[in-house]
Structure formats: C-alpha cells, structure tokens
Design a protein around this motif. Structure first.
Motif, short mmCIF file in Angstrom:
data_model
loop_
_atom_site.label_atom_id
_atom_site.label_comp_id
_atom_site.label_asym_id
_atom_site.label_seq_id
_atom_site.Cartn_x
_atom_site.Cartn_y
_atom_site.Cartn_z
N ASN A 22 0.75 -1.25 -0.17
CA ASN A 22 0.12 0.12 0.18
C ASN A 22 0.81 1.18 0.07
N GLN A 23 2.23 1.17 0.32
CA GLN A 23 2.93 2.20 0.47
C GLN A 23 3.82 2.34 -1.13
N GLY A 24 3.62 1.44 -1.89
CA GLY A 24 4.04 1.78 -3.24
C GLY A 24 5.20 0.54 -3.59
N ALA A 25 5.54 -0.43 -2.70
CA ALA A 25 6.54 -1.37 -2.92
C ALA A 25 6.04 -2.33 -4.08
N PRO A 26 7.01 -2.22 -5.14
CA PRO A 26 6.82 -3.15 -6.23
C PRO A 26 6.51 -4.66 -6.03
N ALA A 27 5.28 -5.10 -6.31
CA ALA A 27 5.09 -6.17 -6.12
C ALA A 27 3.90 -6.83 -7.27
N ASP A 28 3.90 -7.89 -7.71
CA ASP A 28 2.81 -8.47 -8.58
C ASP A 28 1.70 -9.33 -7.90
N VAL A 29 2.16 -10.19 -6.97
CA VAL A 29 1.17 -11.20 -6.34
C VAL A 29 0.98 -11.04 -4.76
N PHE A 30 0.10 -10.86 -4.18
CA PHE A 30 -0.07 -11.07 -2.71
C PHE A 30 -0.93 -12.37 -2.11
N THR A 69 -7.67 -4.42 -1.00
CA THR A 69 -8.45 -4.10 -1.68
C THR A 69 -9.74 -2.97 -1.43
N GLY A 70 -9.58 -2.82 -0.07
CA GLY A 70 -10.31 -1.65 0.62
C GLY A 70 -10.12 -0.24 0.31
N ALA A 71 -10.72 0.86 1.03
CA ALA A 71 -10.45 2.02 0.90
C ALA A 71 -8.99 2.29 1.04
N GLY A 72 -8.38 3.00 0.09
CA GLY A 72 -7.11 3.41 0.68
C GLY A 72 -5.94 2.49 0.18
N GLY A 73 -6.14 1.27 -0.26
CA GLY A 73 -5.49 0.16 -0.43
C GLY A 73 -4.79 0.14 -1.77
N ALA A 74 -3.82 -0.62 -2.45
CA ALA A 74 -3.08 -0.40 -3.46
C ALA A 74 -4.06 -1.05 -4.63
N GLY A 75 -4.90 -1.82 -4.18
CA GLY A 75 -6.16 -2.45 -5.08
C GLY A 75 -5.55 -3.85 -5.71
#
Length: 275
Positions: free
Chosen positions: A96-104, A116-122
C-alpha cells in the motif's frame, strides 16, 4: 501470292514456363505460411507467461511456496519468480506504500481487505481463497513441559510467545485463548509466525500457538499439541494479483498454478488443506 510460312512465336512457351514457376513459388509460400501458423500459438503461449514477477507471501507459506515456485518455473521456464515472505500485515503495508510487487498471498482475509479496501493499492480482480490451515501449540522436542492443551499455557513458569494482534497468527492465537477462556501474558511479541517457531526450537520459549504446517515443518526440532476443534481457528489464505502489477499475464499464471491440481498437491504435502 503464297504467304511465307511463319515460325511459332516463342512468347507462349515463355509464358507457360513463368506460370509454372509462379505456381511453384505460390506453393512454397503457402507451405511457409502454414508452418508459421502452426508455430505462432506455441510462441504466444510460452511468451505470455514470460518475464519476472515478485510474490509477497505470508511467512507460513515460505517452504510450500518455494517448492511451488520451482515447479511453476519448471512449467514456465520463461518466467522468473522472486519471493518475499513476512507477516501479512507488514507485507500489505509495504504494498500500500508503493513497494513493487505483482502477487500478494495473505494468511488471513483481514489483511487482504487492507489491499482491496479504501486506501489500499487494489487488486486486479477478486482475491481467491487457495488454502486453509489449523492451529497447534508448538512445544520443544519431547514436550518437556507436558503440555496437553491451551489451559497449560497459563501454568506458572511457562514461557509463552506469540505475535502482535495485527499479525494473523497473533490474532488467531488470541482467538483460541479467548474461546478456551485462558488468560496468559506472552513474554514477547514476535514479528511473524516463523519467529515464534524459532523461539521455541531454540529453547528461548516453552510454547507458542502456530499453524499446524509450521509444526510439521519444524520436524524433530519441536512437537505439536492438538488444539480441540471447538476452540481452534481455521485460517483462510487468499491470493490476488496486485493492481499495479507490470506483468499481469505471469502473475495470473502463477495464481492459476497455485490453485491447479499440481499446485494444490504441493500445498497438501506441507499440511495445507483446500479452502
């Protein structure tokens, strides 16, 4: 007057020869095109999963995902997978702070909701539940304290460790204690479940509540005490492609492999159950 006899004009003969050559050339061109058509799907399918992806996954998935990653890369040699393991709460904060990643891949639904919620990276699509896990009490080899259940964690002199409530295992452990009506003060709050396991296997703590898969992974360095179902917690593991991924095809292919029969078989060997 007798007309002089004319010799046949050579043009029709040359025309027939040129027509034959053009016909042969056309056949060769069609054959080449056919070969190209046959090979293009293969090239497309192998390239679609190419490149690199970074997978951020819960600490309890470390051993299983490393083996799964090897199998996935064997099936998709054009793709390189890099893993980063840790507490789900820490990983989702990084994303959510912008760390590069593809899968969580999270050890709980709550931290996936933070993505996935409000304020999240999505997430690029709906998260998928791919595994479940039960909890056990991990104790030293041979169970030197004679632990039999959650109530024994509150016995005088027992050194109990867990993780912070924001970490899935810390939350799950507290839920078990609450259900069992056991009050115990942990000696320390560890960063993630692997740290809890290490405390016990190194003899720095007597017990901790961890995932059943972690007890299995510890082998003969530790023992597990079963937690009754009526006070146990079933942990659900969701996985998702991060919205900011730069390699959606490979990220989706990885998740497809995790949820496939071969992927589920690998997870099962480490003690994970299907959702």
């Amino acid at each position: 007057m007798v007309r002089p006899m004319h010799r046949p004009h050579p043009a029709p003969r040359r025309l027939r020869l040129m027509t034959l050559l053009f016909g042969l050339f056309g056949l060769f061109a069609l054959a080449a095109a056919a070969c190209g058509d046959d090979s293009s799907p293969t090239a497309t399918s192998s390239n679609s999963n190419g490149g690199e992806i970074t997978v951020l996954a819960a600490a309890s998935l470390t051993d299983a995902f490393r083996e799964l990653g090897v199998a996935f890369q064997t099936a998709n040699p054009a793709t390189k997978v890099t893993f980063s393991f840790g507490a789900s709460s820490t990983l989702v904060t990084q994303i959510n702070q912008g760390a590069p990643a593809d899968v969580f891949a999270s050890a709980d639904l709550a931290n996936m909701d933070k993505l996935t919620g409000a304020g999240g990276a999505g997430a690029a699509g709906t998260p998928i539940a791919f595994a479940t896990n039960k909890l056990q009490i991990i104790v030293g080899k041979g169970n030197p304290r004679g632990m039999a259940g959650p109530a024994d964690l509150a016995k005088p002199g027992v050194v109990y460790v867990t993780a912070a409530p924001a970490v899935p295992i810390g939350k799950y452990a507290q839920q078990v204690l609450d259900k069992a009506k056991v009050v115990v003060t942990p000696k320390s709050l560890e960063a993630d479940v692997r740290a809890v396991v290490n405390k016990v296997t190194l003899g720095e703590a007597d017990a901790g509540i961890v995932y059943a898969t972690d007890v299995k992974a510890a082998g003969d360095k530790a023992a597990g005490v079963t937690i009754p179902d009526d006070v146990n917690v079933l942990a659900t593991y969701p996985i998702a492609v991060i919205k900011a991924t730069k390699n959606a095809p490979a990220a989706n292919a990885f998740i497809a492999y995790v949820t496939s029969a071969p992927g589920q078989a690998i997870l099962a060997t480490f003690g994970f159950a299907k959702p």
